[in-house]
Design an enzyme around this catalytic site. Structure first.
Site, short mmCIF file in Angstrom:
data_model
loop_
_atom_site.label_atom_id
_atom_site.label_comp_id
_atom_site.label_asym_id
_atom_site.label_seq_id
_atom_site.Cartn_x
_atom_site.Cartn_y
_atom_site.Cartn_z
CG HIS A 67 -0.25 2.72 2.20
ND1 HIS A 67 0.00 2.38 3.06
CD2 HIS A 67 0.38 2.75 1.11
CE1 HIS A 67 1.12 1.10 2.46
NE2 HIS A 67 1.05 1.61 1.42
NE ARG A 69 -6.24 1.75 2.48
CZ ARG A 69 -6.69 0.73 1.53
NH1 ARG A 69 -7.42 0.66 0.59
NH2 ARG A 69 -6.04 -0.52 1.69
CD GLU A 70 -2.32 3.19 5.66
OE1 GLU A 70 -2.58 2.39 5.13
OE2 GLU A 70 -1.28 3.83 6.19
NE ARG A 125 -1.53 -0.50 0.00
CZ ARG A 125 -1.09 -1.33 1.13
NH1 ARG A 125 -1.94 -0.72 2.29
NH2 ARG A 125 -0.16 -1.64 1.07
CG HIS A 195 1.84 2.69 7.27
ND1 HIS A 195 1.60 2.43 5.80
CD2 HIS A 195 3.18 2.53 7.47
CE1 HIS A 195 2.62 2.58 5.21
NE2 HIS A 195 3.83 2.83 6.25
CD GLU A 269 -0.91 -1.11 9.42
OE1 GLU A 269 -1.28 -0.04 9.52
OE2 GLU A 269 -0.74 -2.29 8.80
N1 LIG Z 1 7.21 -3.21 5.29
C1 LIG Z 1 6.02 -3.88 5.34
C2 LIG Z 1 5.51 -3.55 6.89
C3 LIG Z 1 4.29 -4.41 7.22
C4 LIG Z 1 3.07 -4.17 6.25
C5 LIG Z 1 2.62 -2.50 6.45
C6 LIG Z 1 1.37 -2.38 5.80
C7 LIG Z 1 1.00 -0.71 6.09
SE1 LIG Z 1 -0.80 -0.38 5.62
C8 LIG Z 1 1.22 -2.26 4.52
O1 LIG Z 1 2.23 -1.69 3.59
O2 LIG Z 1 0.84 -3.32 3.70
ZN LIG Z 2 -0.27 1.78 5.14
ZN LIG Z 3 -2.12 -0.51 7.43
#
Ligand SMILES: NCCCCC[C@@H](C[SeH])C(=O)O
Ligand SMILES: [Zn+2]
Ligand SMILES: [Zn+2]
Ligand SMILES: [Zn+2]
Length: 307
Positions: A67, A69-70, A125, A195, A269
């Site tokens: 992603h 922005r991360e 994103r 992330h 995260e």
């Molecule tokens: N496979 C999804 C793991 C949990 C969500 C991770 C977050 C990272 Se910004 C997402 O993709 O919304």
């Molecule tokens: Zn992400």
């Molecule tokens: Zn995230």
């Protein structure tokens, strides 16, 4: 070694030349591979970190920058590679792990999105692929994998930030990483994807509330990884399956890798919990990366002892 400021964020040009330099300067520890090209034609690089012992070694796969922005995510992958170089020969935990394991690191997977977040929209994103008959651009790469694709927790609206794309693996960036992992699935023993933000260590499943077959093992491993992380600065993390501790999300890279047979699969995260969010200040890069190293090393060590 060459000077590079690991405590600031870098644009794609700077990261791309860092990738070339760190591989050229450390030929016995790092090799650079191109695993494909982005929608806009940029190269997608993978750094293989590990000692060349002649025999193929089990590997841990880690991607950053899915992603755009991360920004703390690519910063961590760069930090990780730097630490492998810095501690080479010191018998650090990482140095010892690298005797037995390779790390396959993608510093920035969504390169087009990363560039866009530097030049046009800091909070972008998705990818930058053009959507047929929509003015809205991009697909969420973390909803584009073949894991209950486009079900709950994703959208078929091209204007959504969780747009699943027109097809499974429609995104060149997703296809490149999925092809690479499929082609190396026999040696890849763990999948890690980095992330931000919310300070969580997540594992499958996100596409369902059902428990992974080794749920208890994953939960214990995540718990201990989080304890290791917290031991440095006390940064509070939570852990759990994605569906239970975050939200339902289909088409994710972690669920896909897990269902491919990579039984240790985690989504990190990183910091923070919302004060700065995606705009984590550069002043927190060092402490974020140092604490995250402890979690990654813990998982790698566990994987090595459970091959
Ligand atoms: N496979 C999804 C793991 C949990 C969500 C991770 C977050 C990272 Se910004 C997402 O993709 O919304
Ligand atoms: Zn992400
Ligand atoms: Zn995230
Ligand atoms: Zn070494």
């Amino acid at each position: 070694s060459f000077s590079y400021d690991y405590e600031s964020y870098h644009n794609w040009d700077q990261i791309e030349s860092w990738i070339a330099t760190i591989a050229n300067k450390n030929p016995n520890l790092i090799s650079r591979l191109k695993i494909g090209q982005s929608y806009e034609g940029r190269d997608i690089y993978l750094l293989r970190v590990g000692k060349r012992t002649g025999s193929p070694k089990p590997a841990i796969f880690m991607d950053c920058g899915i992603h755009a922005r991360e920004w703390i995510s690519p910063a961590f992958c760069q930090w990780f590679v730097k630490e492998a170089v810095r501690t080479h020969g010191t018998d650090s935990l990482l140095d010892c792990l690298l005797n037995e394991l390779d790390f396959l690191v993608i510093p920035v997977l969504n390169v087009d999105g990363y560039v866009y977040s530097w030049t046009e929209d800091r909070l972008w994103r998705k990818t930058r692929s053009r959507n047929f008959n929509s003015v809205c651009v991009g697909t969420d790469p973390n909803r584009n994998f073949n894991a209950q694709w486009c079900a709950n927790g994703s959208s078929n609206n091209p204007c959504s930030d969780v747009y699943c794309g027109p097809l499974v693996e429609s995104e060149k960036e997703v296809k490149a990483v999925a092809d690479f992992i499929r082609n190396h699935s026999s040696i890849i023993k763990a999948y890690l994807t980095v992330h931000s933000y919310s300070q969580k260590c997540l594992f499958p499943y996100s596409y369902t509330y059902s428990l992974a077959y080794n749920h208890n093992e994953l939960a214990n491993l995540a718990q201990n990884a989080v304890l290791a992380l917290q031991s440095l600065y006390g940064t509070p993390y939570t852990f759990g399956s994605g569906s239970s501790s975050l939200y339902l999300a289909s088409g994710g890279s972690d669920d896909w890798a897990y269902d491919l047979g990579i039984k240790y699969s985690f989504t990190f995260e990183l910091r923070d919990t919302g004060k700065y969010g995606f705009l984590l200040p550069e002043s927190q890069i060092r402490s974020t990366c140092e604490e995250t190293m402890l979690a990654i090393n813990y998982i790698a060590n566990y994987v090595l002892n459970h091959l």
